[in-house]
Design an enzyme around this catalytic site. Structure first.
Site, short mmCIF file in Angstrom:
data_model
loop_
_atom_site.label_atom_id
_atom_site.label_comp_id
_atom_site.label_asym_id
_atom_site.label_seq_id
_atom_site.Cartn_x
_atom_site.Cartn_y
_atom_site.Cartn_z
N ARG A 1 -1.33 -0.45 -13.08
CA ARG A 1 -2.21 -0.93 -11.31
C ARG A 1 -2.16 0.00 -10.32
O ARG A 1 -1.26 0.72 -10.17
CB ARG A 1 -1.49 -2.11 -11.10
CG ARG A 1 -1.87 -2.65 -9.89
CD ARG A 1 -1.48 -3.80 -10.16
NE ARG A 1 -0.19 -4.32 -9.45
CZ ARG A 1 0.19 -4.96 -8.70
NH1 ARG A 1 -0.44 -6.61 -8.79
NH2 ARG A 1 1.59 -5.46 -8.49
N ASP B 1 7.81 -8.26 -3.29
CA ASP B 1 7.62 -6.83 -3.48
C ASP B 1 5.83 -6.92 -2.32
O ASP B 1 6.92 -8.09 -1.49
CB ASP B 1 7.19 -6.79 -4.49
CG ASP B 1 5.34 -8.11 -4.66
OD1 ASP B 1 4.95 -8.34 -4.20
OD2 ASP B 1 4.72 -7.64 -6.46
#
Length: 576
Positions: free
Chosen positions: A207, A491
């Protein structure tokens, strides 16, 4: 080609005369370009006519990653696609202005022919046929080994929400992926524990960063290169062949897309990159995270733009909620959400989003991947584990029942549970693509019915947002992008929803369940109190300077008059 050589500690990072190394091919638009790595504290030669400049410090292994050929490849990506990326970011701004003026999101009339037509994406690629369990995490060396050995089918190697994009993290992550594919990766701890790659590692899916964030340490023609192009470009250049040799392919997760035009840009990048490297078209596969509310109205179109390179769509919770708040931040209380932990995937508007995603994917022959189980098992509290694992099982069962083909976990200990649930639904089948969910009908009103979440805004919810954001931002500014807080893996996405809720509550005169209004003064009081609580809990380990910086950043992104688009933008600006 001509060369400019940067020297740091006697190491040439751009030595085109190394044995067995081909010189970089000059860009067809730029002719014979020169490259330079202008590192702080290093001597740089031939600086006249330098058009690629790297200002990051030397990282162990960077000589293997920042080769002249690889940097020339990044320069080619930037020169061909950087301006289009900038145009698409400008379109986001224009769309936001329309929403602020009262426009309502809906399915696009101009692309109805795409939604109505009968077409399918490419069949699943090797290593992506069975995706019943995917684990996510940063690309540090220990995580790389543990994720690949976890028993998950796929590892999402994250250069986005789970890392702080320091130059060291960006480059060392690329080094670790190369070493993993070469099966030379290992890791040891001071207490004698060692980690090595097992025999059946997960499929790597990278990603890259979202389109919004530049890479400040790499400039081409005087402009910073998009972080997404750096992450994609370095991995594809070095690892595409390695993955093909291992029987897989270069695969990617694409974050934070807001339109099919942004998907079209990625598709054009894939076509160009494959042609440049002599790799067959369609080898790259990409799964798009539908984690913005505009993208939820363009799922068909996004799959269509990427159809030769598509590997499906993913339903993410936190960034999606963050996007709902962000896009409707100036629309009053109709889009105010209650405490973030009370907004589950069973809320009607979230259920509609998930079912539409599954139906859209399966109609087109694409995988539908569910959201994150963020629980981090406790080593000390069995009751906490029992309660949380029951919730994880319930959530994964819901996903499998809806028709998802797999789901995410944040910790290796959750892999067996997630796999057990999906094994029960899939049995010997690798996926549920045959469940087309023709029974599902979702309109724009269902996707936008935020009030259906119910719930309240409470002092406990405010304190949880503040404490989690404070702890996360302190860690992020210290170089760590994935942090266990309150037994959950936090996150950037979870920090975004936490701070955006605080902004939303303050700027929409929201009242707590106990009758008190959420004001700037109250938030600053809670910030101070939660900081003191953290300091008391951590004792001598408390980093006062780090938390002072985190406090300043939290105030900026949660209390400023104008909403800050991404907290990582001012956070990244604070870093060298």
């Amino acid at each position: 080609m001509g060369k400019s050589i940067a020297i740091r500690d006697g190491v040439s990072l751009f030595d085109t005369d190394c044995p067995g190394r081909r010189p970089a091919r000059a860009s067809p638009r730029s002719g014979r370009r020169k490259l330079a790595n202008e590192q702080r504290g290093s001597a740089v030669t031939n600086q006249q006519d330098v058009d690629v400049t790297i200002t990051g410090r030397a990282v162990p292994g960077s000589d293997r990653i920042l080769t002249p050929e690889a940097v020339a490849f990044l320069a080619g990506l930037h020169r061909r696609f950087g301006a289009r990326r900038d145009e698409l970011i400008a379109l986001r701004v224009a769309r936001q202005a329309e929403l602020d003026a009262g426009a309502v999101l809906d399915f696009l009339p101009e692309t109805a022919h795409v939604r109505d037509a009968d077409w399918r994406v490419a069949p699943p690629a090797p290593g992506l046929v069975d995706r019943r369990v995917e684990i996510t995490g940063p690309t540090d060396r220990k995580m790389t080994i543990n994720a690949l050995n976890s028993g998950a089918k796929v590892w999402l190697a994250d250069f986005e929400d789970a890392i702080t994009p320091t130059w060291e993290n960006v480059i060392s992550g690329q080094v670790n992926l190369v070493d993993a594919l070469d099966r030379t990766i290992d890791f040891g701890t001071p207490d004698g524990r060692s980690y090595a790659l097992g025999d059946d590692p997960a499929t790597i899916v990278v990603r890259p960063r979202g389109w919004h964030l530049d890479e400040k340490h790499l400039h081409v023609d005087g402009q910073p290169v998009a972080g997404a192009l750096v992450d994609f470009g370095l991995y594809f250049f070095h690892c595409a062949r390695r993955q093909l040799d291992a029987g897989r392919g270069p695969y990617f997760y694409l974050p934070k897309l807001e339109s099919h035009r942004e998907a079209r840009l990625w598709n054009d990048i894939f076509v160009w990159a494959q042609r440049e490297r002599g790799i067959a078209q369609g080898t790259i596969r990409a799964t798009v995270l539908i984690e913005t509310i505009p993208a939820a109205f363009e799922m068909d179109e996004i799959l269509y733009e990427l159809r030769e390179h598509s590997a499906g769509l993913n339903a993410g919770r936190w960034d999606y909620l963050f996007s709902i708040i962000k896009k409707h931040r100036n629309r009053g209380t109709d889009f105010v959400l209650p405490d973030r932990n009370s907004v589950t995937m069973t809320a009607p508007f979230m259920q509609a989003y998930c079912e539409l995603l599954v139906r859209t994917c399966h109609r087109r022959g694409a995988h539908a991947i569910g959201g994150m189980a963020a629980f981090i098992p406790s080593r000390r509290d069995d009751q906490v584990n029992a309660t949380a694992l029951a919730r994880v099982r319930e959530d994964k069962t819901r996903e499998a029942t809806i028709g998802f083909d797999g789901s995410w976990v944040a910790h290796p200990d959750l892999v067996p549970l997630c796999r057990e649930v999906f094994d029960g639904f899939l049995a010997d089948a690798p996926h549920q693509l045959d469940r087309t969910r023709d029974d599902v009908t979702v309109d724009a009103a269902a996707l936008l019915d935020v009030r259906s979440a119910g719930g309240q805004v409470t002092e406990a919810g405010l304190r949880n947002n503040v404490s989690a954001a404070l702890q996360y931002l302190a860690a992020w500014l210290g170089g760590l992008g994935a942090v266990a807080i309150f037994n959950l893996m936090e996150d950037a996405a979870t920090a975004e929803i936490a701070r955006s809720q605080v902004w939303q509550w303050v700027h929409n005169d929201v009242v707590l369940a106990d009758g008190r209004p959420v004001t700037r003064n109250l938030v600053e009081q809670v910030i101070d109190e939660e900081t003191a609580t953290i300091a008391a809990a951590r004792g001598p380990a408390f980093d006062a300077a780090g938390y002072a910086a985190a406090r300043d950043l939290l105030v900026e992104v949660s209390l400023a008059d104008e909403f800050v688009e991404f907290l990582t933008l001012p956070a990244y600006a604070r870093m060298s």
